[in-house]
Design a protein around this motif. Sequence first.
Motif, PDB file in Angstrom:
ATOM      1  N   GLU A  58       0.685  -1.153  -0.131  1.00  0.00           N
ATOM      2  CA  GLU A  58      -0.069   0.169  -0.029  1.00  0.00           C
ATOM      3  C   GLU A  58       0.786   1.294   0.065  1.00  0.00           C
ATOM      4  OE1 GLU A  58      -4.303  -1.099   1.918  1.00  0.00           O
ATOM      5  OE2 GLU A  58      -2.760  -0.984   3.507  1.00  0.00           O
ATOM      6  N   VAL A  59       2.056   1.077   0.389  1.00  0.00           N
ATOM      7  CA  VAL A  59       2.913   2.442   0.377  1.00  0.00           C
ATOM      8  C   VAL A  59       4.482   2.077  -0.132  1.00  0.00           C
ATOM      9  CG1 VAL A  59       3.177   2.151   2.866  1.00  0.00           C
ATOM     10  CG2 VAL A  59       3.602   4.475   1.633  1.00  0.00           C
ATOM     11  N   PHE A  60       4.888   2.864  -1.163  1.00  0.00           N
ATOM     12  CA  PHE A  60       6.208   2.623  -1.526  1.00  0.00           C
ATOM     13  C   PHE A  60       7.171   3.705  -0.626  1.00  0.00           C
ATOM     14  CE2 PHE A  60       9.280   3.529  -5.258  1.00  0.00           C
ATOM     15  CZ  PHE A  60       9.584   2.020  -5.489  1.00  0.00           C
ATOM     16  N   ILE A  61       8.065   3.066  -0.013  1.00  0.00           N
ATOM     17  CA  ILE A  61       8.908   3.878   0.947  1.00  0.00           C
ATOM     18  C   ILE A  61      10.410   4.025   0.640  1.00  0.00           C
ATOM     19  CG2 ILE A  61       9.888   3.525   3.267  1.00  0.00           C
ATOM     20  CD1 ILE A  61       6.931   2.055   4.044  1.00  0.00           C
ATOM     21  N   HIS A  62      10.784   5.354   0.963  1.00  0.00           N
ATOM     22  CA  HIS A  62      12.225   5.549   1.165  1.00  0.00           C
ATOM     23  C   HIS A  62      12.512   6.034   2.301  1.00  0.00           C
ATOM     24  CE1 HIS A  62      16.179   6.847  -0.794  1.00  0.00           C
ATOM     25  NE2 HIS A  62      15.950   8.140  -0.097  1.00  0.00           N
ATOM     26  N   ARG A  63      13.692   5.711   2.781  1.00  0.00           N
ATOM     27  CA  ARG A  63      13.938   6.346   4.322  1.00  0.00           C
ATOM     28  C   ARG A  63      15.352   6.725   4.216  1.00  0.00           C
ATOM     29  NH1 ARG A  63      11.490   2.427   8.660  1.00  0.00           N
ATOM     30  NH2 ARG A  63      12.320   3.712  10.215  1.00  0.00           N
ATOM     31  N   ASN A  64      15.757   7.978   4.884  1.00  0.00           N
ATOM     32  CA  ASN A  64      17.119   8.091   5.187  1.00  0.00           C
ATOM     33  C   ASN A  64      17.129   9.053   6.314  1.00  0.00           C
ATOM     34  OD1 ASN A  64      16.884  10.927   4.271  1.00  0.00           O
ATOM     35  ND2 ASN A  64      16.800  10.311   2.190  1.00  0.00           N
ATOM     36  N   ILE A  65      18.321   9.359   6.613  1.00  0.00           N
ATOM     37  CA  ILE A  65      18.651  10.235   7.829  1.00  0.00           C
ATOM     38  C   ILE A  65      18.108  11.462   7.591  1.00  0.00           C
ATOM     39  CG2 ILE A  65      19.968  11.267   9.446  1.00  0.00           C
ATOM     40  CD1 ILE A  65      22.292   9.007   8.995  1.00  0.00           C
ATOM     41  N   ALA A  66      16.809  11.814   8.500  1.00  0.00           N
ATOM     42  CA  ALA A  66      16.368  12.996   8.547  1.00  0.00           C
ATOM     43  C   ALA A  66      15.629  13.288   7.307  1.00  0.00           C
ATOM     44  CB  ALA A  66      17.080  14.247   9.003  1.00  0.00           C
ATOM     45  N   ASN A  67      15.121  12.418   6.552  1.00  0.00           N
ATOM     46  CA  ASN A  67      14.151  12.487   5.382  1.00  0.00           C
ATOM     47  C   ASN A  67      14.449  13.713   4.317  1.00  0.00           C
ATOM     48  OD1 ASN A  67      12.445  13.123   8.148  1.00  0.00           O
ATOM     49  ND2 ASN A  67      12.244  14.854   7.013  1.00  0.00           N
ATOM     50  N   GLN A  68      15.561  13.603   3.915  1.00  0.00           N
ATOM     51  CA  GLN A  68      16.205  14.409   3.035  1.00  0.00           C
ATOM     52  C   GLN A  68      15.833  13.959   1.706  1.00  0.00           C
ATOM     53  OE1 GLN A  68      18.639  17.355   4.122  1.00  0.00           O
ATOM     54  NE2 GLN A  68      16.961  16.615   5.627  1.00  0.00           N
TER      55      GLN A  68
END
Length: 213
Positions: A58-68
């Motif tokens: 249901e959701v495509f996700i990208h994560r990194n330090i401090a959502n840059q």
Amino acid sequence: MNFDQIFINNKKWIAEKLSINPEYFKTLAQGQNPEFLYIGCSDSRVTAEDLMGLNPGEVFIHRNIANQVIPTDNNVNAVVQYAVEHLKVKHIIICGHYECGGVKAALLPSDMGQLNSWLQTLRDVRRLHRLELESIKDGQRQFDRLVELNVKEQCMNIIKIDHVQKSWYKTGFPKIHGWVFDVRTGDLIDLGLNMEKEFAVIRDIYDLKPIDK
Ligand code: CO
């Protein structure tokens, strides 16, 4: 947490899913059609699907330090392009969170080694909003505000991307949303940003399609 417990958990999770729907993984394997692209912080406390109550697919996700969203970051650029051009997501969400270690580091100048270059854009957000931030006397409130301003700036960075602009002009989508997750209460807060309005102000600088054509 015992390392081996993870695989025991996985077996349990499979059994749970199959007890509700024996075809669950067969359906999951057929493909994904998420309406949302979520870009959030890598912080272990901010688990995207859990806090949104969404399931796999249901959701495509990208994560990194401090959502840059950094223009030279191939990783985030590939994620955004794929989400917009191929998955045709309707919404892109930038989700920051209070008590973000990355944002805190940007408030405390020090040599962080390899992290220095990553934190530089956060320090830029601080510089860009210096007057507002310095007018806030309460340290915690200042920290919280930088979390919010960082979300807004990253939303700005999303609309600077050519694939996003092209899709926007063609279909009106994706809509861009700025959220903050409050780790202190569990609340998900929509900052209520109007990115179309924000873009109108900076369009003469960042529009990749000449205005008069
Ligand atoms: Co964080």
